[in-house]
Design a protein around this motif. Structure first.
Motif, PDB file in Angstrom:
ATOM      1  N   ARG A  64       0.835  -1.218   0.000  1.00 43.90           N
ATOM      2  CA  ARG A  64       0.000   0.000   0.000  1.00 43.90           C
ATOM      3  C   ARG A  64       0.856   1.249   0.000  1.00 43.90           C
ATOM      4  N   THR A  65       1.854   1.253   0.863  1.00 40.64           N
ATOM      5  CA  THR A  65       2.720   2.417   0.966  1.00 40.64           C
ATOM      6  C   THR A  65       3.376   2.711  -0.373  1.00 40.64           C
ATOM      7  N   LEU A  66       3.836   1.644  -1.025  1.00 38.39           N
ATOM      8  CA  LEU A  66       4.483   1.795  -2.326  1.00 38.39           C
ATOM      9  C   LEU A  66       3.510   2.391  -3.335  1.00 38.39           C
ATOM     10  N   ALA A  67       2.257   1.975  -3.282  1.00 38.27           N
ATOM     11  CA  ALA A  67       1.259   2.504  -4.217  1.00 38.27           C
ATOM     12  C   ALA A  67       1.023   3.990  -3.961  1.00 38.27           C
ATOM     13  N   ARG A  68       0.956   4.371  -2.688  1.00 29.63           N
ATOM     14  CA  ARG A  68       0.753   5.782  -2.374  1.00 29.63           C
ATOM     15  C   ARG A  68       1.971   6.604  -2.774  1.00 29.63           C
ATOM     16  N   LEU A  69       3.149   6.019  -2.565  1.00 26.99           N
ATOM     17  CA  LEU A  69       4.369   6.713  -2.984  1.00 26.99           C
ATOM     18  C   LEU A  69       4.374   6.927  -4.486  1.00 26.99           C
ATOM     19  N   ASP A  70       4.004   5.891  -5.200  1.00 21.97           N
ATOM     20  CA  ASP A  70       3.953   5.986  -6.657  1.00 21.97           C
ATOM     21  C   ASP A  70       3.005   7.105  -7.088  1.00 21.97           C
ATOM     22  N   ALA A  71       1.862   7.179  -6.432  1.00 20.28           N
ATOM     23  CA  ALA A  71       0.886   8.226  -6.762  1.00 20.28           C
ATOM     24  C   ALA A  71       1.461   9.609  -6.464  1.00 20.28           C
ATOM     25  N   ALA A  72       2.152   9.716  -5.342  1.00 24.15           N
ATOM     26  CA  ALA A  72       2.725  11.008  -4.955  1.00 24.15           C
ATOM     27  C   ALA A  72       3.771  11.468  -5.968  1.00 24.15           C
ATOM     28  N   LEU A  73       4.580  10.534  -6.432  1.00 18.39           N
ATOM     29  CA  LEU A  73       5.607  10.891  -7.406  1.00 18.39           C
ATOM     30  C   LEU A  73       4.965  11.247  -8.749  1.00 18.39           C
ATOM     31  N   SER A  74       3.926  10.517  -9.113  1.00 23.71           N
ATOM     32  CA  SER A  74       3.220  10.827 -10.352  1.00 23.71           C
ATOM     33  C   SER A  74       2.664  12.239 -10.304  1.00 23.71           C
ATOM     34  N   ALA A  75       2.060  12.585  -9.178  1.00 25.51           N
ATOM     35  CA  ALA A  75       1.494  13.924  -9.025  1.00 25.51           C
ATOM     36  C   ALA A  75       2.574  14.982  -9.157  1.00 25.51           C
ATOM     37  N   ALA A  76       3.748  14.710  -8.616  1.00 29.61           N
ATOM     38  CA  ALA A  76       4.825  15.694  -8.626  1.00 29.61           C
ATOM     39  C   ALA A  76       5.360  15.933 -10.026  1.00 29.61           C
ATOM     40  N   GLU A  77       5.455  14.897 -10.823  1.00 27.75           N
ATOM     41  CA  GLU A  77       6.045  15.063 -12.151  1.00 27.75           C
ATOM     42  C   GLU A  77       5.005  15.507 -13.178  1.00 27.75           C
ATOM     43  N   GLY A  78       3.727  15.352 -12.825  1.00 30.23           N
ATOM     44  CA  GLY A  78       2.688  15.690 -13.783  1.00 30.23           C
ATOM     45  C   GLY A  78       2.318  17.158 -13.804  1.00 30.23           C
ATOM     46  N   GLU A  79       2.851  17.893 -12.822  1.00 25.02           N
ATOM     47  CA  GLU A  79       2.433  19.284 -12.692  1.00 25.02           C
ATOM     48  C   GLU A  79       2.883  20.158 -13.855  1.00 25.02           C
ATOM     49  N   ASP A  80       4.109  19.921 -14.310  1.00 24.86           N
ATOM     50  CA  ASP A  80       4.656  20.763 -15.377  1.00 24.86           C
ATOM     51  C   ASP A  80       4.107  20.348 -16.740  1.00 24.86           C
ATOM     52  N   ALA A  81       4.534  21.075 -17.732  1.00 19.06           N
ATOM     53  CA  ALA A  81       4.202  20.701 -19.106  1.00 19.06           C
ATOM     54  C   ALA A  81       4.894  19.384 -19.442  1.00 19.06           C
ATOM     55  N   PRO A  82       4.465  18.736 -20.502  1.00 14.30           N
ATOM     56  CA  PRO A  82       5.052  17.441 -20.863  1.00 14.30           C
ATOM     57  C   PRO A  82       6.512  17.566 -21.285  1.00 14.30           C
ATOM     58  N   ALA A  83       7.026  16.491 -21.854  1.00 15.57           N
ATOM     59  CA  ALA A  83       8.441  16.371 -22.181  1.00 15.57           C
ATOM     60  C   ALA A  83       9.034  17.637 -22.782  1.00 15.57           C
ATOM     61  N   CYS A  84      10.041  18.144 -22.136  1.00 15.81           N
ATOM     62  CA  CYS A  84      10.738  19.339 -22.613  1.00 15.81           C
ATOM     63  C   CYS A  84      12.138  19.303 -22.035  1.00 15.81           C
ATOM     64  N   ALA A  85      13.134  19.438 -22.903  1.00 12.72           N
ATOM     65  CA  ALA A  85      14.515  19.271 -22.458  1.00 12.72           C
ATOM     66  C   ALA A  85      14.907  20.286 -21.393  1.00 12.72           C
ATOM     67  N   ASP A  86      14.358  21.501 -21.501  1.00 15.78           N
ATOM     68  CA  ASP A  86      14.740  22.547 -20.563  1.00 15.78           C
ATOM     69  C   ASP A  86      14.314  22.223 -19.142  1.00 15.78           C
ATOM     70  N   THR A  87      13.162  21.591 -19.013  1.00 10.59           N
ATOM     71  CA  THR A  87      12.615  21.396 -17.680  1.00 10.59           C
ATOM     72  C   THR A  87      12.878  20.002 -17.128  1.00 10.59           C
ATOM     73  N   ALA A  88      13.647  19.211 -17.864  1.00  8.86           N
ATOM     74  CA  ALA A  88      13.888  17.835 -17.401  1.00  8.86           C
ATOM     75  C   ALA A  88      14.527  17.827 -16.015  1.00  8.86           C
ATOM     76  N   ALA A  89      15.528  18.680 -15.827  1.00  9.07           N
ATOM     77  CA  ALA A  89      16.186  18.737 -14.521  1.00  9.07           C
ATOM     78  C   ALA A  89      15.206  19.188 -13.439  1.00  9.07           C
ATOM     79  N   ASP A  90      14.362  20.156 -13.789  1.00  9.25           N
ATOM     80  CA  ASP A  90      13.353  20.625 -12.829  1.00  9.25           C
ATOM     81  C   ASP A  90      12.422  19.498 -12.421  1.00  9.25           C
ATOM     82  N   ARG A  91      12.055  18.689 -13.410  1.00  9.60           N
ATOM     83  CA  ARG A  91      11.142  17.582 -13.104  1.00  9.60           C
ATOM     84  C   ARG A  91      11.814  16.560 -12.203  1.00  9.60           C
ATOM     85  N   LEU A  92      13.090  16.310 -12.453  1.00 11.79           N
ATOM     86  CA  LEU A  92      13.821  15.385 -11.582  1.00 11.79           C
ATOM     87  C   LEU A  92      13.902  15.935 -10.165  1.00 11.79           C
TER      88      LEU A  92
END
Lengths: 205, 205
Positions: A64-92
Motif C-alpha cells: 500500500r505504501t508503495l502505491a501511495r508513494l507511486d501516486a505522490a511521485l506521479s502527481a509531482a512530475e505531472g504538474e509541469d508541461a510534458p516532455a521538454c529538455a529545458d525542464t527535465a532537470a526541474d522535473r527530476l
DNA sequence: GACTATCTTGAACGACGTTCACAAAATTCG
DNA sequence: CGAATTTTGTGAACGTCGTTCAAGATAGTC
C-alpha cells in the motif's frame, strides 16, 4: 446477505488498515497480533485465516505504501508541461523533493519498505519485487529527455543510481540517530544534489 | 590474582565479542541473551551486570563496527600521495569504494549502524553520535582540496551529501529485496556517481 | 574468622507470535 | 426441513524472548 468469502475479504482489509495505522503511529515494534485482533473484533487465532503470518501483513502494508508513494511521485512530475529538455532537470528535482516529502510524512511506513527483513530464509513474493521496479520509471522518463543519446540500458542504470543517491540523502537526513536536519536544509540539499548530477551528466566529458 | 573489576571488564569484552559474532552470522534477530550467556559461560542474569540491556550491547557492537569502518576508510585514502588537486577525485572514489567493500564484507554488522532503533523513547548516548560525525572527515579532506574556494560550512554540507548519496547506492545495491547487483556493477556504479558529482562540482556554473 | 557488602544464579514474569483441540456456524444432501 | 459434514472461529496453551529478583555464593574488610 454477504457470503463468507466477501466478509473475509472485508476483514482482511480491516486488518491491513489496523496494521497500517499501528505501524504509522508506533512503528514496526508497535504491531501486535493481539491488538489487531481486538481492533478488528475477532479472535487472536482468526488473524491467521486472513494472512499467513505477520510478515505477510507487513508486506501488504508495504505494498500500500508503495502505491501511495507511486501516486505522490506521479502527481509531482505531472504538474509541469510534458516532455521538454529545458525542464527535465526541474522535473527530476520535483520528483526527488516529492520523495523526500513522502518519506517525511510517512516516516514509519516508508522505513519498513527498506528495513523490514523476512523471517529466516523466506523469499519475497514476486509481486513485491516488481512493484519496487516501477518506482524507477518516474526518474527514467525525465532522464530520457535529458540524455536522449545514451543507450536505454545506460539510462536505466543511471535512474537506479539517481534514485539511490537521493534515497541515501533522505534516509540519512531523516535519521534521528544523527543530528536532525531541518526540513528546509534537507530540501535544499536534495535539490543541490540532483542539479549537481544533472550538471555533471550534461557537462562536456 | 585478578580483581573483580578486571574480570568484569574481561567478561564484558567477551560478551561484546560473542554478540558481534552472533550478529555477523545470523543478524540482529540472531542475538539472544541466553545464547550469549552460555557462550561466555555465565548465568543469564549476569549479562545485566555487564550491560544495561540488549540495546546497549547492540550499540557497543555498532561502536566497534564504526571504528573498523573508520580504519578501513583511512587505509583507502592513505594509499595515494598526500594532498593533490589532481587526485582529489580519485581519493574520493577510493573512499567510496572502500565504504562499499566494507559494507559488503560486514553486511549484517554494517546494517545495524543504520537500522537499529532504540527501544521506546531512549536517547542515543553522546559518544555514539559523535562517533558517526568522524566519518565525514574522510570525505571532507579530499573535498577541501577539490573545492578550496568554498566556505567551510558549505564543504561540510557537501561532505554529508556525498556520503549520503554513496551510502544510498550501497544500501540499495546490497539490499537483496531488490534484484541483487553484481559486485563489479555496483563498484562501477559508485565510481560513476562520485566522478559525476566531482565533474558537476568543478564544472562551470 | 566473623560480619558485611557485593555479585551470581536460574527460576519466574510478562509479552510476544503461533498453534491447536474444540465449539460454533455454514454448507451440503437426502 | 433436518441431519451429516465441512468449514470457520475461538481462546487457552506452547515455546521463545528480554528482563527481574529473592536467595545463595563469594569477595572484601577489620
Amino acid at each position: 446477505m454477504t457470503t463468507t468469502a466477501a466478509r473475509r475479504e472485508r476483514q482482511r482489509t480491516q486488518l491491513i488498515d489496523a496494521a497500517e495505522k499501528a505501524i504509522a503511529e508506533r512503528g514496526l515494534a508497535g504491531l501486535k497480533a493481539r491488538e489487531l485482533a481486538q481492533e478488528i473484533g475477532c479472535a487472536l487465532g482468526a488473524i491467521y485465516n486472513l494472512v499467513a503470518d505477520m510478515d505477510e501483513l507487513v508486506l501488504r502494508v508495504g505494498s500500500r505504501t508503495l502505491a501511495r508513494l507511486d501516486a505522490a511521485l506521479s502527481a509531482a512530475e505531472g504538474e509541469d508541461a510534458p516532455a521538454c529538455a529545458d525542464t527535465a532537470a526541474d522535473r527530476l528535482v520535483a520528483v526527488a523533493l516529492a520523495y523526500c516529502a513522502f518519506a517525511r510524512e510517512n516516516l514509519q511506513l516508508w522505513r519498513i519498505l527498506f528495513e523490514h527483513r523476512m523471517a529466516e530464509g523466506a523469499v519475497v513474493p514476486d509481486w513485491a519485487v516488481s512493484e519496487q521496479m516501477t518506482l524507477f520509471r518516474h526518474i527514467l522518463e525525465p532522464l530520457s529527455v535529458l540524455l536522449p543519446d545514451r543507450a536505454e540500458a545506460e539510462r536505466m542504470l543511471m535512474s537506479r543510481t539517481l534514485f539511490s543517491a537521493v534515497h541515501g540523502v533522505v534516509a540519512i537526513g531523516l535519521e534521528q540517530k544523527l543530528i536532525a536536519v531541518p526540513h528546509r536544509d534537507l530540501d535544499r540539499q536534495i535539490e543541490g544534489l540532483v542539479r549537481l548530477i544533472c550538471r555533471g551528466l550534461t557537462a562536456p566529458a
